[in-house]
Design an enzyme around this catalytic site. Sequence first.
Site, PDB file in Angstrom:
ATOM      1  N   LEU A  56       0.942  -1.197  -0.031  1.00  0.00           N
ATOM      2  CA  LEU A  56       0.080   0.336  -0.419  1.00  0.00           C
ATOM      3  C   LEU A  56       1.082   1.534   0.049  1.00  0.00           C
ATOM      4  O   LEU A  56       0.556   2.034  -0.987  1.00  0.00           O
ATOM      5  CB  LEU A  56      -1.076   0.076   0.808  1.00  0.00           C
ATOM      6  N   TYR A  82      -2.555 -10.747  15.431  1.00  0.00           N
ATOM      7  CA  TYR A  82      -3.020 -10.058  14.586  1.00  0.00           C
ATOM      8  C   TYR A  82      -3.812  -9.117  14.446  1.00  0.00           C
ATOM      9  O   TYR A  82      -3.546  -7.674  14.277  1.00  0.00           O
ATOM     10  CB  TYR A  82      -2.720 -10.372  12.735  1.00  0.00           C
TER      11      TYR A  82
HETATM   12  N1  LIG Z   1      -3.154  -6.973   3.169  1.00  0.00           N
HETATM   13  C1  LIG Z   1      -3.957  -6.800   2.640  1.00  0.00           C
HETATM   14  O1  LIG Z   1      -4.949  -7.058   2.640  1.00  0.00           O
HETATM   15  C2  LIG Z   1      -4.575  -6.015   4.095  1.00  0.00           C
HETATM   16  C3  LIG Z   1      -6.114  -5.601   3.753  1.00  0.00           C
HETATM   17  C4  LIG Z   1      -6.765  -5.137   5.195  1.00  0.00           C
HETATM   18  C5  LIG Z   1      -5.495  -4.041   5.939  1.00  0.00           C
HETATM   19  N2  LIG Z   1      -4.392  -3.882   6.057  1.00  0.00           N
HETATM   20  C6  LIG Z   1      -3.177  -3.055   7.258  1.00  0.00           C
HETATM   21  O2  LIG Z   1      -2.705  -2.816   5.959  1.00  0.00           O
HETATM   22  C7  LIG Z   1      -1.621  -1.718   6.246  1.00  0.00           C
HETATM   23  C8  LIG Z   1      -0.433  -2.135   5.094  1.00  0.00           C
HETATM   24  O3  LIG Z   1      -0.922  -3.102   4.400  1.00  0.00           O
HETATM   25  P1  LIG Z   1       0.699  -3.989   2.937  1.00  0.00           P
HETATM   26  O4  LIG Z   1      -0.124  -5.081   2.582  1.00  0.00           O
HETATM   27  O5  LIG Z   1       0.767  -2.747   2.422  1.00  0.00           O
HETATM   28  O6  LIG Z   1       1.949  -4.244   3.715  1.00  0.00           O
HETATM   29  P2  LIG Z   1       3.376  -4.403   3.797  1.00  0.00           P
HETATM   30  O7  LIG Z   1       3.068  -5.035   1.902  1.00  0.00           O
HETATM   31  O8  LIG Z   1       3.140  -5.865   4.598  1.00  0.00           O
HETATM   32  O9  LIG Z   1       4.018  -3.600   4.031  1.00  0.00           O
HETATM   33  C9  LIG Z   1       4.515  -3.003   5.576  1.00  0.00           C
HETATM   34  C10 LIG Z   1       5.545  -1.775   5.673  1.00  0.00           C
HETATM   35  O10 LIG Z   1       6.657  -1.694   6.164  1.00  0.00           O
HETATM   36  C11 LIG Z   1       7.712  -1.889   6.793  1.00  0.00           C
HETATM   37  N3  LIG Z   1       7.939  -1.886   8.239  1.00  0.00           N
HETATM   38  C12 LIG Z   1       7.839  -3.370   8.743  1.00  0.00           C
HETATM   39  N4  LIG Z   1       8.572  -3.337   9.861  1.00  0.00           N
HETATM   40  C13 LIG Z   1       8.831  -1.703   9.871  1.00  0.00           C
HETATM   41  C14 LIG Z   1       9.249  -1.553  10.892  1.00  0.00           C
HETATM   42  N5  LIG Z   1       9.399  -1.744  12.371  1.00  0.00           N
HETATM   43  N6  LIG Z   1       9.653   0.207  10.949  1.00  0.00           N
HETATM   44  C15 LIG Z   1       9.027   0.758   9.796  1.00  0.00           C
HETATM   45  N7  LIG Z   1       8.339   0.014   8.354  1.00  0.00           N
HETATM   46  C16 LIG Z   1       8.097  -1.183   8.690  1.00  0.00           C
HETATM   47  C17 LIG Z   1       7.696  -3.684   5.956  1.00  0.00           C
HETATM   48  O11 LIG Z   1       8.275  -3.495   5.669  1.00  0.00           O
HETATM   49  P3  LIG Z   1       9.685  -5.426   5.797  1.00  0.00           P
HETATM   50  O12 LIG Z   1       8.909  -5.704   4.561  1.00  0.00           O
HETATM   51  O13 LIG Z   1      10.923  -5.270   4.759  1.00  0.00           O
HETATM   52  O14 LIG Z   1       9.464  -5.901   6.703  1.00  0.00           O
HETATM   53  C18 LIG Z   1       6.589  -3.163   4.848  1.00  0.00           C
HETATM   54  O15 LIG Z   1       7.363  -2.378   3.289  1.00  0.00           O
HETATM   55  C19 LIG Z   1      -0.763  -2.047   7.346  1.00  0.00           C
HETATM   56  O16 LIG Z   1      -1.631  -1.756   8.338  1.00  0.00           O
HETATM   57  C20 LIG Z   1      -2.037  -3.730   7.397  1.00  0.00           C
HETATM   58  O17 LIG Z   1      -2.415  -4.148   8.183  1.00  0.00           O
HETATM   59  C21 LIG Z   1      -3.644  -4.980   5.244  1.00  0.00           C
END
Ligand SMILES: NC(=O)c1ccc[n+]([C@@H]2O[C@H](COP(=O)([O-])OP(=O)(O)OC[C@H]3O[C@@H](n4cnc5c(N)ncnc54)[C@H](OP(=O)(O)O)[C@@H]3O)[C@@H](O)[C@H]2O)c1
Length: 300
Positions: A17, A129
């Site tokens: 995202l 989670y």
């Molecule tokens: N994916 C879904 O289906 C979904 C659905 C509903 C809501 N969400 C929410 O949407 C948001 C974004 O999700 P996403 O799927 O884009 O997640 P994502 O791809 O896992 O992105 C999260 C990012 O945060 C980074 N990160 C991890 N630990 C960190 C830290 N300590 N400090 C700074 N950055 C850090 C990660 O790095 P690394 O990857 O290197 O660890 C990654 O680049 C989240 O809040 C999630 O809960 C997701």
Amino acid sequence: MKGGARVVWVIGEKGMLGTEVSLALEKAEIEHIGSDLDVDITNGAALNAFAEGKAIKWMVNCAAYTAVDRAEDESELCRRLNVDGAAEVAKLAGRVGARLIHVSTDYVFDGNGRRPYTEDDETNPTGVYGRTKRDGELEVLKNCKNSYILRSSWLYGKYGNNFVHTMIKLMQKQDIISVVNDQQGSPTWAHDFAQLIIMLIKKEHKSDGTLYGIYHFCNGGGVSRYDFAKEIYKQSRELGILTKECTITPCATEGYPAKARRPAYSCLDHTKIKTALNIKVSDWNVSLRTFLSIGNYNNI
Ligand SMILES: NC(=O)c1ccc[n+]([C@@H]2O[C@H](COP(=O)([O-])OP(=O)(O)OC[C@H]3O[C@@H](n4cnc5c(N)ncnc54)[C@H](OP(=O)(O)O)[C@@H]3O)[C@@H](O)[C@H]2O)c1
């Protein structure tokens, strides 16, 4: 950085995202900066140091621990990111007077509902989670009065591992795949979610802050994972992304063991955000077609 009136800080800019949000800000020519693992959200001093000397008006927190199954074995790490990290980000936003958009999830609900969840429905997460995301929301509300919590669901997009990507890869490799038909949700294209965030940032704010609060955003309609997979197959065949046949069969969640229990039903009601911003939102199958049509699958 691009010229403009507002400085937006995208936290977690390299995630699925976060990447879409950064690209959308770039396209909208809104001044923005970004950080990811280089500025650990659990480290208040690191966050403060990064913010120092920058006129930050908005913070968009896309950083999170998102490995739903692994979280069951790494609950402390998951809590540190999703609760303590959210709290640190919110404290900083509160201190510097920035508006915070914090991203959350449908997994805060238990999935026993039978109609789309509204923002007023009680949360009752069933796994690590979801619990940590719910507790992170509470920290945000406690520590930053100028905050939006945007819950989304079943996100997919170009820049990360997700259901659409996984299904197309499996359909390329296998002649038959089984997909659970007893989990229903609202698939959401990360690009649409990023556009929503841009609209929110662009919207003029009332000085009394009545817009702040919890909102749901997802593409329209609900579908089971099985029917979602069937639609991915149908559209991919029509668009020439899949050149071979694959049979998709339904199965029950209990026949597909996973560490974390997923909500059986997690469709979100997005009426509140549609009304607040006066916008229309595409249905999930329409957005899926746009996503697949614009060449996201050339490299598979
Ligand atoms: N994916 C879904 O289906 C979904 C659905 C509903 C809501 N969400 C929410 O949407 C948001 C974004 O999700 P996403 O799927 O884009 O997640 P994502 O791809 O896992 O992105 C999260 C990012 O945060 C980074 N990160 C991890 N630990 C960190 C830290 N300590 N400090 C700074 N950055 C850090 C990660 O790095 P690394 O990857 O290197 O660890 C990654 O680049 C989240 O809040 C999630 O809960 C997701």
